[in-house]
Scaffold this motif. Structure first.
Motif, PDB file in Angstrom:
ATOM      1  N   GLN A  71      42.497  35.586  30.762  1.00  0.00           N
ATOM      2  CA  GLN A  71      42.634  36.973  30.226  1.00  0.00           C
ATOM      3  C   GLN A  71      41.772  37.100  29.159  1.00  0.00           C
ATOM      4  OE1 GLN A  71      44.563  39.939  31.171  1.00  0.00           O
ATOM      5  NE2 GLN A  71      43.042  40.422  30.163  1.00  0.00           N
ATOM      6  N   PHE A  72      41.733  36.039  28.001  1.00  0.00           N
ATOM      7  CA  PHE A  72      40.665  36.041  26.897  1.00  0.00           C
ATOM      8  C   PHE A  72      39.554  36.362  27.513  1.00  0.00           C
ATOM      9  CE2 PHE A  72      42.749  34.194  22.917  1.00  0.00           C
ATOM     10  CZ  PHE A  72      43.970  34.560  23.155  1.00  0.00           C
ATOM     11  N   ARG A  73      38.905  35.224  28.430  1.00  0.00           N
ATOM     12  CA  ARG A  73      37.510  35.523  28.890  1.00  0.00           C
ATOM     13  C   ARG A  73      37.156  36.930  29.675  1.00  0.00           C
ATOM     14  NH1 ARG A  73      38.884  30.374  30.994  1.00  0.00           N
ATOM     15  NH2 ARG A  73      38.849  30.984  32.967  1.00  0.00           N
ATOM     16  N   ARG A  74      38.379  37.406  30.296  1.00  0.00           N
ATOM     17  CA  ARG A  74      38.210  38.737  31.105  1.00  0.00           C
ATOM     18  C   ARG A  74      37.998  39.722  30.089  1.00  0.00           C
ATOM     19  NH1 ARG A  74      35.430  41.141  33.562  1.00  0.00           N
ATOM     20  NH2 ARG A  74      36.176  43.319  34.191  1.00  0.00           N
ATOM     21  N   LEU A  75      38.522  39.940  28.855  1.00  0.00           N
ATOM     22  CA  LEU A  75      38.320  40.685  27.756  1.00  0.00           C
ATOM     23  C   LEU A  75      36.908  40.613  27.183  1.00  0.00           C
ATOM     24  CD1 LEU A  75      41.911  40.817  26.288  1.00  0.00           C
ATOM     25  CD2 LEU A  75      40.542  42.830  27.270  1.00  0.00           C
ATOM     26  N   HIS A  76      36.522  39.192  27.011  1.00  0.00           N
ATOM     27  CA  HIS A  76      35.274  38.967  26.472  1.00  0.00           C
ATOM     28  C   HIS A  76      34.224  39.585  27.400  1.00  0.00           C
ATOM     29  CE1 HIS A  76      36.562  35.172  24.127  1.00  0.00           C
ATOM     30  NE2 HIS A  76      36.857  36.312  23.728  1.00  0.00           N
ATOM     31  N   ASP A  77      34.479  39.522  28.752  1.00  0.00           N
ATOM     32  CA  ASP A  77      33.352  39.993  29.712  1.00  0.00           C
ATOM     33  C   ASP A  77      33.430  41.291  29.462  1.00  0.00           C
ATOM     34  OD1 ASP A  77      31.550  39.737  31.625  1.00  0.00           O
ATOM     35  OD2 ASP A  77      33.053  40.723  33.280  1.00  0.00           O
ATOM     36  N   THR A  78      34.147  42.304  29.140  1.00  0.00           N
ATOM     37  CA  THR A  78      34.117  43.662  28.701  1.00  0.00           C
ATOM     38  C   THR A  78      33.634  43.931  27.215  1.00  0.00           C
ATOM     39  OG1 THR A  78      36.685  43.784  28.244  1.00  0.00           O
ATOM     40  CG2 THR A  78      35.711  44.374  30.501  1.00  0.00           C
ATOM     41  N   ASP A  79      33.140  42.989  26.679  1.00  0.00           N
ATOM     42  CA  ASP A  79      32.860  42.867  25.244  1.00  0.00           C
ATOM     43  C   ASP A  79      33.930  43.219  24.257  1.00  0.00           C
ATOM     44  OD1 ASP A  79      30.665  42.291  23.315  1.00  0.00           O
ATOM     45  OD2 ASP A  79      30.003  44.086  23.258  1.00  0.00           O
ATOM     46  N   LEU A  89      51.999  44.363  23.093  1.00  0.00           N
ATOM     47  CA  LEU A  89      53.193  44.187  22.556  1.00  0.00           C
ATOM     48  C   LEU A  89      53.684  45.839  22.653  1.00  0.00           C
ATOM     49  CD1 LEU A  89      52.662  41.982  19.448  1.00  0.00           C
ATOM     50  CD2 LEU A  89      53.821  41.763  21.759  1.00  0.00           C
ATOM     51  N   ILE A  90      53.147  46.737  22.792  1.00  0.00           N
ATOM     52  CA  ILE A  90      53.536  48.102  23.027  1.00  0.00           C
ATOM     53  C   ILE A  90      53.856  48.360  24.695  1.00  0.00           C
ATOM     54  CG2 ILE A  90      52.977  50.574  22.747  1.00  0.00           C
ATOM     55  CD1 ILE A  90      50.375  49.696  20.959  1.00  0.00           C
ATOM     56  N   PRO A  91      55.153  48.620  24.645  1.00  0.00           N
ATOM     57  CA  PRO A  91      55.529  48.752  26.260  1.00  0.00           C
ATOM     58  C   PRO A  91      54.677  49.730  26.595  1.00  0.00           C
ATOM     59  CG  PRO A  91      57.520  48.375  24.829  1.00  0.00           C
ATOM     60  CD  PRO A  91      56.110  48.521  23.876  1.00  0.00           C
ATOM     61  N   VAL A  92      54.701  49.456  28.236  1.00  0.00           N
ATOM     62  CA  VAL A  92      54.114  50.600  29.064  1.00  0.00           C
ATOM     63  C   VAL A  92      52.506  50.955  28.778  1.00  0.00           C
ATOM     64  CG1 VAL A  92      54.267  52.511  30.516  1.00  0.00           C
ATOM     65  CG2 VAL A  92      56.298  51.259  29.695  1.00  0.00           C
ATOM     66  N   ILE A  93      52.360  51.766  27.651  1.00  0.00           N
ATOM     67  CA  ILE A  93      51.127  52.133  27.251  1.00  0.00           C
ATOM     68  C   ILE A  93      50.233  50.811  26.855  1.00  0.00           C
ATOM     69  CG2 ILE A  93      49.852  53.467  25.482  1.00  0.00           C
ATOM     70  CD1 ILE A  93      52.429  55.307  25.229  1.00  0.00           C
ATOM     71  N   GLY A  94      50.527  49.869  26.252  1.00  0.00           N
ATOM     72  CA  GLY A  94      49.808  48.592  26.025  1.00  0.00           C
ATOM     73  C   GLY A  94      49.382  47.989  27.375  1.00  0.00           C
ATOM     74  N   TRP A  95      50.328  47.925  28.320  1.00  0.00           N
ATOM     75  CA  TRP A  95      50.147  47.268  29.343  1.00  0.00           C
ATOM     76  C   TRP A  95      49.183  48.055  30.222  1.00  0.00           C
ATOM     77  CZ3 TRP A  95      55.838  47.239  30.470  1.00  0.00           C
ATOM     78  CH2 TRP A  95      56.725  46.555  29.608  1.00  0.00           C
ATOM     79  N   LEU A  96      49.214  49.506  30.310  1.00  0.00           N
ATOM     80  CA  LEU A  96      48.116  50.176  30.998  1.00  0.00           C
ATOM     81  C   LEU A  96      46.725  50.015  30.458  1.00  0.00           C
ATOM     82  CD1 LEU A  96      50.410  53.524  31.816  1.00  0.00           C
ATOM     83  CD2 LEU A  96      49.750  51.474  33.628  1.00  0.00           C
ATOM     84  N   VAL A  97      46.821  50.053  29.253  1.00  0.00           N
ATOM     85  CA  VAL A  97      45.471  49.986  28.590  1.00  0.00           C
ATOM     86  C   VAL A  97      44.651  48.379  28.782  1.00  0.00           C
ATOM     87  CG1 VAL A  97      44.338  49.501  26.354  1.00  0.00           C
ATOM     88  CG2 VAL A  97      45.845  51.394  26.786  1.00  0.00           C
ATOM     89  N   ILE A  98      45.543  47.266  28.840  1.00  0.00           N
ATOM     90  CA  ILE A  98      45.193  46.064  29.520  1.00  0.00           C
ATOM     91  C   ILE A  98      44.904  46.297  30.963  1.00  0.00           C
ATOM     92  CG2 ILE A  98      45.831  43.615  29.720  1.00  0.00           C
ATOM     93  CD1 ILE A  98      45.108  44.220  26.677  1.00  0.00           C
ATOM     94  N   LEU A  99      45.488  46.781  31.958  1.00  0.00           N
ATOM     95  CA  LEU A  99      45.203  46.712  33.000  1.00  0.00           C
ATOM     96  C   LEU A  99      43.851  47.698  33.401  1.00  0.00           C
ATOM     97  CD1 LEU A  99      46.185  46.572  35.998  1.00  0.00           C
ATOM     98  CD2 LEU A  99      47.026  48.801  35.811  1.00  0.00           C
ATOM     99  N   VAL A 100      43.630  48.565  32.474  1.00  0.00           N
ATOM    100  CA  VAL A 100      42.466  49.399  32.757  1.00  0.00           C
ATOM    101  C   VAL A 100      41.023  48.609  32.169  1.00  0.00           C
ATOM    102  CG1 VAL A 100      40.923  51.245  31.488  1.00  0.00           C
ATOM    103  CG2 VAL A 100      43.406  51.767  32.469  1.00  0.00           C
ATOM    104  N   PHE A 101      41.390  47.718  31.265  1.00  0.00           N
ATOM    105  CA  PHE A 101      40.408  46.798  30.785  1.00  0.00           C
ATOM    106  C   PHE A 101      39.955  45.850  31.633  1.00  0.00           C
ATOM    107  CE2 PHE A 101      41.323  47.446  25.841  1.00  0.00           C
ATOM    108  CZ  PHE A 101      40.889  48.705  25.944  1.00  0.00           C
ATOM    109  N   ASN A 102      41.024  45.536  32.384  1.00  0.00           N
ATOM    110  CA  ASN A 102      40.974  44.224  33.325  1.00  0.00           C
ATOM    111  C   ASN A 102      40.197  44.839  34.631  1.00  0.00           C
ATOM    112  OD1 ASN A 102      41.958  42.213  31.997  1.00  0.00           O
ATOM    113  ND2 ASN A 102      44.175  42.389  32.800  1.00  0.00           N
ATOM    114  N   CYS A 103      40.404  46.097  35.113  1.00  0.00           N
ATOM    115  CA  CYS A 103      39.542  46.624  36.170  1.00  0.00           C
ATOM    116  C   CYS A 103      38.252  47.103  35.906  1.00  0.00           C
ATOM    117  CB  CYS A 103      40.351  47.791  36.509  1.00  0.00           C
ATOM    118  SG  CYS A 103      42.017  47.491  37.108  1.00  0.00           S
ATOM    119  N   GLN A 104      37.939  47.161  34.514  1.00  0.00           N
ATOM    120  CA  GLN A 104      36.368  47.575  34.269  1.00  0.00           C
ATOM    121  C   GLN A 104      35.322  46.515  34.376  1.00  0.00           C
ATOM    122  OE1 GLN A 104      36.628  48.614  30.096  1.00  0.00           O
ATOM    123  NE2 GLN A 104      37.268  50.905  30.576  1.00  0.00           N
TER     124      GLN A 104
END
Length: 129
Positions: A71-79, A89-104
């Motif tokens: 997960q760290f390396r995936r975020l690094h790939d998106t700079d 730690l932010i329920p639902v909204i935070g999870w969706l943001v991380i999901l979007v980052f992982n899909c980019q």
């Protein structure tokens, strides 16, 4: 399966970058293995009071560190810095943001976290062919 094993071999590699394919294949195979282990737990009667099985819990603990590393390396790939994971730690909204980052798509070319893993994979395929 190669992508899954690649993540497990690099279980403490929090630096560098991970392609989308590497991340999502790890997630998919982990999900399937956890499901199979849960079914085995039910068949053997190894469920604890909360409903979680012993084998599935052990597996979850074993892949926790490699999962965080990829997960760290995936975020690094998106700079993005791995500090972005705190948004989890932010329920639902935070999870969706991380999901979007992982899909980019990852950033093309080198970024501050290292060379483009997609370009590295393509160059090694050309050499092998």
């Amino acid at each position: 399966m190669d992508w899954y094993l690649k993540v497990l071999k690099n279980y403490i590699g929090f630096g560098g970058r991970a392609r989308r394919k590497e991340y999502w294949m790890f997630v998919l195979i982990s999900f399937v293995l956890a499901g199979v282990l849960s079914i085995i737990d039910k068949i053997l009667g190894w469920e604890r009071a909360g409903g979680e099985g012993v084998l599935a819990s052990i597996y979850g603990l074993l892949v926790l560190l490699p999962g965080l590393a990829v997960q760290f390396r995936r975020l690094h790939d998106t700079d993005r810095s791995a500090w972005w994971l705190l948004i989890w730690l932010i329920p639902v909204i935070g999870w969706l943001v991380i999901l979007v980052f992982n899909c980019q798509n990852g950033t093309q070319g080198d970024n501050r976290f290292g060379p483009d893993p997609k370009a590295l994979d393509n160059s090694t395929q050309r050499i092998v062919s």
